[in-house]
Design a protein around this motif. Structure first.
Motif, PDB file in Angstrom:
ATOM      1  N   GLU A  16      14.119  -0.122  -3.442  1.00 40.05           N
ATOM      2  CA  GLU A  16      13.350  -1.499  -3.113  1.00 40.05           C
ATOM      3  C   GLU A  16      13.625  -2.750  -3.752  1.00 40.05           C
ATOM      4  OE1 GLU A  16       9.162  -0.538  -1.663  1.00 40.05           O
ATOM      5  OE2 GLU A  16      10.216   0.458  -0.045  1.00 40.05           O
ATOM      6  N   GLU A  17      13.578  -2.488  -5.256  1.00 42.01           N
ATOM      7  CA  GLU A  17      13.150  -3.858  -5.957  1.00 42.01           C
ATOM      8  C   GLU A  17      15.325  -4.525  -5.734  1.00 42.01           C
ATOM      9  OE1 GLU A  17      12.434  -4.523 -11.088  1.00 42.01           O
ATOM     10  OE2 GLU A  17      12.052  -2.705 -10.130  1.00 42.01           O
ATOM     11  N   ASN A  18      16.131  -3.720  -6.181  1.00 44.89           N
ATOM     12  CA  ASN A  18      17.142  -4.095  -6.090  1.00 44.89           C
ATOM     13  C   ASN A  18      17.791  -4.421  -4.762  1.00 44.89           C
ATOM     14  OD1 ASN A  18      20.911  -3.356  -6.029  1.00 44.89           O
ATOM     15  ND2 ASN A  18      20.282  -2.435  -4.230  1.00 44.89           N
ATOM     16  N   ASP A  19      17.276  -3.913  -3.807  1.00 43.77           N
ATOM     17  CA  ASP A  19      16.980  -4.840  -1.973  1.00 43.77           C
ATOM     18  C   ASP A  19      16.491  -5.804  -1.805  1.00 43.77           C
ATOM     19  OD1 ASP A  19      18.515  -3.063  -1.491  1.00 43.77           O
ATOM     20  OD2 ASP A  19      17.949  -2.136   0.592  1.00 43.77           O
ATOM     21  N   ALA A  20      15.093  -6.526  -2.591  1.00 41.69           N
ATOM     22  CA  ALA A  20      14.481  -7.642  -2.879  1.00 41.69           C
ATOM     23  C   ALA A  20      15.220  -8.574  -3.387  1.00 41.69           C
ATOM     24  CB  ALA A  20      12.936  -7.407  -3.187  1.00 41.69           C
ATOM     25  N   LEU A  21      16.012  -8.259  -4.782  1.00 39.60           N
ATOM     26  CA  LEU A  21      16.337  -9.318  -5.452  1.00 39.60           C
ATOM     27  C   LEU A  21      18.153  -9.764  -4.692  1.00 39.60           C
ATOM     28  CD1 LEU A  21      16.415  -6.905  -8.667  1.00 39.60           C
ATOM     29  CD2 LEU A  21      15.209  -9.253  -8.292  1.00 39.60           C
ATOM     30  N   VAL A  22      18.297  -8.287  -4.069  1.00 44.44           N
ATOM     31  CA  VAL A  22      19.503  -9.520  -3.197  1.00 44.44           C
ATOM     32  C   VAL A  22      19.300  -9.857  -2.229  1.00 44.44           C
ATOM     33  CG1 VAL A  22      21.380  -8.149  -2.280  1.00 44.44           C
ATOM     34  CG2 VAL A  22      20.685  -7.090  -3.669  1.00 44.44           C
ATOM     35  N   GLN A  58      20.140 -23.442  -7.194  1.00 39.42           N
ATOM     36  CA  GLN A  58      20.974 -21.964  -7.059  1.00 39.42           C
ATOM     37  C   GLN A  58      21.280 -21.457  -8.277  1.00 39.42           C
ATOM     38  OE1 GLN A  58      24.288 -22.383  -5.265  1.00 39.42           O
ATOM     39  NE2 GLN A  58      23.760 -22.683  -3.244  1.00 39.42           N
ATOM     40  N   LEU A  59      21.137 -21.840  -9.494  1.00 39.09           N
ATOM     41  CA  LEU A  59      21.757 -21.899 -10.828  1.00 39.09           C
ATOM     42  C   LEU A  59      20.011 -21.151 -11.476  1.00 39.09           C
ATOM     43  CD1 LEU A  59      23.046 -24.625 -12.203  1.00 39.09           C
ATOM     44  CD2 LEU A  59      24.301 -22.398 -11.301  1.00 39.09           C
ATOM     45  N   GLN A  60      19.510 -21.114 -10.470  1.00 36.88           N
ATOM     46  CA  GLN A  60      17.565 -21.221 -11.179  1.00 36.88           C
ATOM     47  C   GLN A  60      17.436 -19.337 -10.736  1.00 36.88           C
ATOM     48  OE1 GLN A  60      14.685 -23.834 -10.306  1.00 36.88           O
ATOM     49  NE2 GLN A  60      15.122 -25.178 -12.251  1.00 36.88           N
ATOM     50  N   ALA A  61      17.719 -19.662  -9.311  1.00 36.17           N
ATOM     51  CA  ALA A  61      17.977 -18.326  -8.489  1.00 36.17           C
ATOM     52  C   ALA A  61      18.695 -17.136  -9.163  1.00 36.17           C
ATOM     53  CB  ALA A  61      17.994 -18.570  -7.217  1.00 36.17           C
ATOM     54  N   ALA A  62      19.554 -17.756  -9.743  1.00 41.84           N
ATOM     55  CA  ALA A  62      20.847 -16.618 -10.144  1.00 41.84           C
ATOM     56  C   ALA A  62      20.276 -16.494 -11.295  1.00 41.84           C
ATOM     57  CB  ALA A  62      22.526 -17.236 -10.046  1.00 41.84           C
ATOM     58  N   HIS A  63      19.753 -16.684 -12.436  1.00 41.90           N
ATOM     59  CA  HIS A  63      19.194 -16.165 -13.528  1.00 41.90           C
ATOM     60  C   HIS A  63      18.373 -15.405 -13.161  1.00 41.90           C
ATOM     61  CE1 HIS A  63      21.711 -19.005 -16.711  1.00 41.90           C
ATOM     62  NE2 HIS A  63      22.147 -19.898 -15.706  1.00 41.90           N
ATOM     63  N   ARG A  64      17.106 -15.800 -12.366  1.00 48.17           N
ATOM     64  CA  ARG A  64      15.933 -15.118 -12.312  1.00 48.17           C
ATOM     65  C   ARG A  64      16.721 -13.643 -11.591  1.00 48.17           C
ATOM     66  NH1 ARG A  64      13.721 -19.086  -9.499  1.00 48.17           N
ATOM     67  NH2 ARG A  64      14.430 -18.664  -8.128  1.00 48.17           N
ATOM     68  N   VAL A  65      17.722 -14.283 -10.643  1.00 49.13           N
ATOM     69  CA  VAL A  65      17.687 -12.488  -9.975  1.00 49.13           C
ATOM     70  C   VAL A  65      18.803 -11.571 -11.142  1.00 49.13           C
ATOM     71  CG1 VAL A  65      19.208 -11.513  -8.253  1.00 49.13           C
ATOM     72  CG2 VAL A  65      18.023 -13.336  -7.221  1.00 49.13           C
ATOM     73  N   LEU A  66      19.237 -12.060 -11.587  1.00 52.23           N
ATOM     74  CA  LEU A  66      20.869 -11.655 -12.686  1.00 52.23           C
ATOM     75  C   LEU A  66      19.673 -10.938 -13.933  1.00 52.23           C
ATOM     76  CD1 LEU A  66      22.929 -10.605 -13.723  1.00 52.23           C
ATOM     77  CD2 LEU A  66      23.108 -12.786 -14.925  1.00 52.23           C
ATOM     78  N   GLU A  67      18.682 -11.415 -14.257  1.00 54.54           N
ATOM     79  CA  GLU A  67      17.618 -10.860 -15.271  1.00 54.54           C
ATOM     80  C   GLU A  67      16.473  -9.773 -14.663  1.00 54.54           C
ATOM     81  OE1 GLU A  67      12.928 -12.377 -17.888  1.00 54.54           O
ATOM     82  OE2 GLU A  67      14.699 -13.442 -16.551  1.00 54.54           O
ATOM     83  N   GLY A  68      16.223  -9.961 -13.294  1.00 53.84           N
ATOM     84  CA  GLY A  68      15.789  -8.477 -12.233  1.00 53.84           C
ATOM     85  C   GLY A  68      16.346  -7.221 -12.565  1.00 53.84           C
ATOM     86  N   LEU A  69      18.155  -7.414 -12.144  1.00 52.10           N
ATOM     87  CA  LEU A  69      18.738  -6.452 -11.712  1.00 52.10           C
ATOM     88  C   LEU A  69      19.032  -5.965 -13.290  1.00 52.10           C
ATOM     89  CD1 LEU A  69      21.411  -9.052  -9.687  1.00 52.10           C
ATOM     90  CD2 LEU A  69      19.650  -6.309  -9.091  1.00 52.10           C
ATOM     91  N   ARG A  70      19.233  -6.667 -14.391  1.00 54.97           N
ATOM     92  CA  ARG A  70      19.884  -6.015 -15.695  1.00 54.97           C
ATOM     93  C   ARG A  70      18.183  -5.272 -15.639  1.00 54.97           C
ATOM     94  NH1 ARG A  70      21.720 -11.856 -18.712  1.00 54.97           N
ATOM     95  NH2 ARG A  70      24.101 -11.932 -18.257  1.00 54.97           N
ATOM     96  N   GLY A  71      17.384  -5.963 -15.705  1.00 56.96           N
ATOM     97  CA  GLY A  71      16.107  -4.737 -16.205  1.00 56.96           C
ATOM     98  C   GLY A  71      15.961  -3.568 -15.395  1.00 56.96           C
TER      99      GLY A  71
END
Length: 638
Positions: free
Chosen positions: A63-69, A84-97
């Motif tokens: 569910e966390e993966n789907d929410a980030l996507v 978009q850049l700010q969102a990309a950095h936030r999502v990438l940080e979440g995916l790495r975690g």
């Protein structure tokens, strides 16, 4: 976030998964079988991310993966570039975690589909933000493959055989195939940027070997054919959400490979195959900047095949696709030069100068992975290389001079010098700086000399003297007092001399000596044009003094030694032919001979004007002796 009990890390992985409610039976993990679905999860009304997640941590992580996507998809559609850049950095940080959580546990087959999906999403977003594949991305793929083999209980092979070991295993759950094929696409994209199409072809053969065995067909080693028949499996409707699926990556690889193959065949001269590959790339859905490059390459291919009209049509299409690009303008100049349309050629070069004078805008991050990310900047040997603004100005100036437009050539050369000096190219006397890369490009001091020669052509003698003085002031301290040339590298001392070398690169001293000598020759011609014959004679004599600082160092035999040594002072001389000399020695020696001959004849003409015919005759005879046929030569210094 799901908090893990401390005792979970001491349990076997299957025991831990049973605590999470996601344990799969052996029957569920057979090849071609999907995990049991929860009641009420009929596929007729499901879409990725909409089904109830399984109980336990694995379901929460899914569910966390789907929410980030979803978060990224909303930002990509409705936000500006900064958002978009700010969102990309936030999502990438979440995916790495999230990936860190999944890879912090022992690998298990039932958890690998989600883990590989998160890995693919992390790579897709990370590559887009970095605008290139990096070493860390390759290591991430390698780590993911190792975890797949660990879960299968397969011993780890060498790094280059990881893919082979995975796809030759008879035990691959069907739900793990889509994320695995997605990693194949990312691995192929990385290899194409590293110019490793052969490795990608081998990987595709490995991936599709079972498919070909079942169909009874063989595999070709042609990359485009392999990419065309590669059929990645469709995503399950209840699979974790992805940022980019394997089929989209396959299409990106196909377009990129067609373009790369076309450029390669164009470079090696296989024009029919180049034309076929480039036409295939032109028919695909490419971004406008890439499409402009494809049409430019098509124009270059058709020009070399003798179809100038068709080539011109493709170049016009390239300019329509991306009006600000330089490669189609440079290729159009080459085409008009081949047709003999000098005015049109020079107009294209002027437009090229204007296009390259505009500072390039920073490219925004590209999501998902696209063709633009996989096309590396062209090398100087490529037909698509248009160089820098200084290169374009030099090309324009030299073409004006060659076509007899001397006044325009002089102005273009002066503008080029102003551009070089304003850009601090010459600060610190960076003599090795080339205008546009490659060993065949003129060096900056040579541009000074070409400028001085062009100014003399239009009788701007005083300006020519100023340019030469500027050059001499920067290189005079680097001119050696003596230089020996032999079969090895240039040397600042004869062999067996106790004196230490003054430089780690004596070839640079040889270049400085040649530039300085040529500058004095041009100064002598400028003074002659001004009527200052005494000053002209002084400059010609100074040039001769410099060129005679270079001494030949013949190979000699030392009778008391077991090997040959180079020595110009004593010993039995063995004359060596010019064919035995290396290119870095042969060419400077030819230039030195020419400089000596031209300077002697120029000084002889001044002696004639002074009424000293005997001295003039002596210089004329020496000039012809130094370089026979010099009177009929035409070139830069003649």
């Amino acid at each position: 976030m799901c908090e893990l009990p401390s005792r979970a890390f001491s349990l076997p992985v299957e025991s831990w998964l049973s605590l999470s409610g996601v344990r799969a039976s052996r029957q569920d993990l057979r090849p071609g079988r999907s995990p049991r679905q929860p009641p009420g999860s009929g596929r007729g009304s499901m879409s990725p991310g909409s089904v109830p997640a399984p109980a336990g941590c694995l379901g929460l992580w899914r569910e966390e993966n789907d929410a980030l996507v979803r978060q990224w998809r909303v930002a990509a559609q409705d936000s500006g570039r900064r958002q978009q850049l700010q969102a990309a950095h936030r999502v990438l940080e979440g995916l790495r975690g999230l990936l860190h959580k999944l890879q912090g546990l022992p690998s298990a087959l039932s958890a690998l589909p989600l883990e590989l999906t998160v890995l693919g999403n992390t790579l897709t977003l990370g590559v887009g933000l970095a605008q290139q594949f990096m070493k860390d991305h390759a290591l991430d793929i390698k780590r993911g493959l190792e975890r797949v083999l660990n879960a299968q209980g397969v011993p780890l092979p060498p790094s280059e055989d990881l893919w082979k070991a995975i796809f030759q295993s008879p035990f691959i759950p069907s739900e793990m195939l889509p994320p695995l094929h997605r990693l194949v696409g990312l691995q192929g994209a990385l290899w194409l940027t590293d110019n490793r199409p052969r490795d990608l072809a081998i990987l595709l053969c490995t991936v599709m070997s079972n498919q070909c065995k079942e169909s009874g067909t063989g595999l070709t080693e042609d990359l485009l054919s392999l990419l065309s028949v590669w059929d990645p499996p469709f995503e399950e409707l209840d699979a974790p959400m992805t940022l980019q699926d394997a089929r989209d990556l396959r299409n990106v690889l196909l377009r990129t490979a067609a373009f790369h193959q076309g450029l390669h065949e164009l470079h090696v001269g296989n024009l029919p195959l180049a034309l076929s590959s480039l036409q295939r790339a032109a028919l695909s859905l490419c971004p406008r900047p890439v499409l402009a490059l494809v049409y430019t390459a098509l124009g270059a291919c058709l020009r070399k095949m003798g179809h100038p009209q068709r080539a011109l049509l493709h170049l016009l299409e390239a300019l329509k696709a991306d009006p600000g690009q330089g490669p189609p303008l440079l290729e159009a100049a080459r085409l008009y030069r081949q047709l003999g349309h000098i005015t049109a050629e020079l107009d294209c070069l002027k437009l090229l100068v204007e296009a390259l004078s505009i500072p390039p805008t920073s490219r925004p991050p590209l999501f998902p992975v696209g063709v633009e990310l996989l096309i590396t900047p062209p090398s100087p040997a490529s037909s698509l290389y248009c160089g820098t603004q200084s290169y374009a100005r030099h090309l324009l100036a030299s073409r004006c001079l060659q076509t007899g437009r001397n006044e325009e050539a002089a102005e273009q050369y002066l503008d080029l010098l102003a551009l070089l000096l304003d850009g601090s190219v010459f600060q610190g006397m960076q003599r090795s700086v080339f205008l546009y890369g490659g060993s065949q490009a003129p060096r900056v001091p040579e541009v000074f000399l070409e400028t001085a020669a062009a100014l003399i052509t239009v009788s701007r003698f005083q300006d020519s003297l100023t340019v030469c003085e500027e050059l001499l002031s920067r290189i005079s301290l680097l001119v050696p007092q003596k230089l020996w040339l032999g079969q090895g590298r240039p040397s600042l001392r004869p062999a067996l001399s106790p004196l230490p070398l003054l430089s780690e690169n004596p070839s640079e001293h040889l270049s400085c000596l040649l530039w300085s000598s040529a500058a004095h020759l041009l100064q002598g011609q400028a003074h002659s044009g001004l009527g200052a014959r005494r000053k002209a004679l002084e400059e010609f004599t100074r040039c001769l003094e410099l060129v005679f600082r270079v001494q030949p160092m013949d190979r000699v035999v030392d009778q008391g030694a077991s090997r040959d040594v180079d020595q110009s002072l004593s010993g039995e001389i063995i004359s060596s032919s010019e064919d035995e000399l290396p290119p870095e020695i042969y060419l400077p020696m030819k230039i030195l001979q020419r400089l000596k001959a031209v300077t002697l004849i120029s000084r002889g003409l001044e002696w004639v004007a002074e009424g000293q015919e005997a001295r003039a005759l002596q210089d004329f005879l020496l000039g012809v002796q130094v370089c026979p046929g010099v009177l009929s030569l035409q070139g830069k210094w003649g």
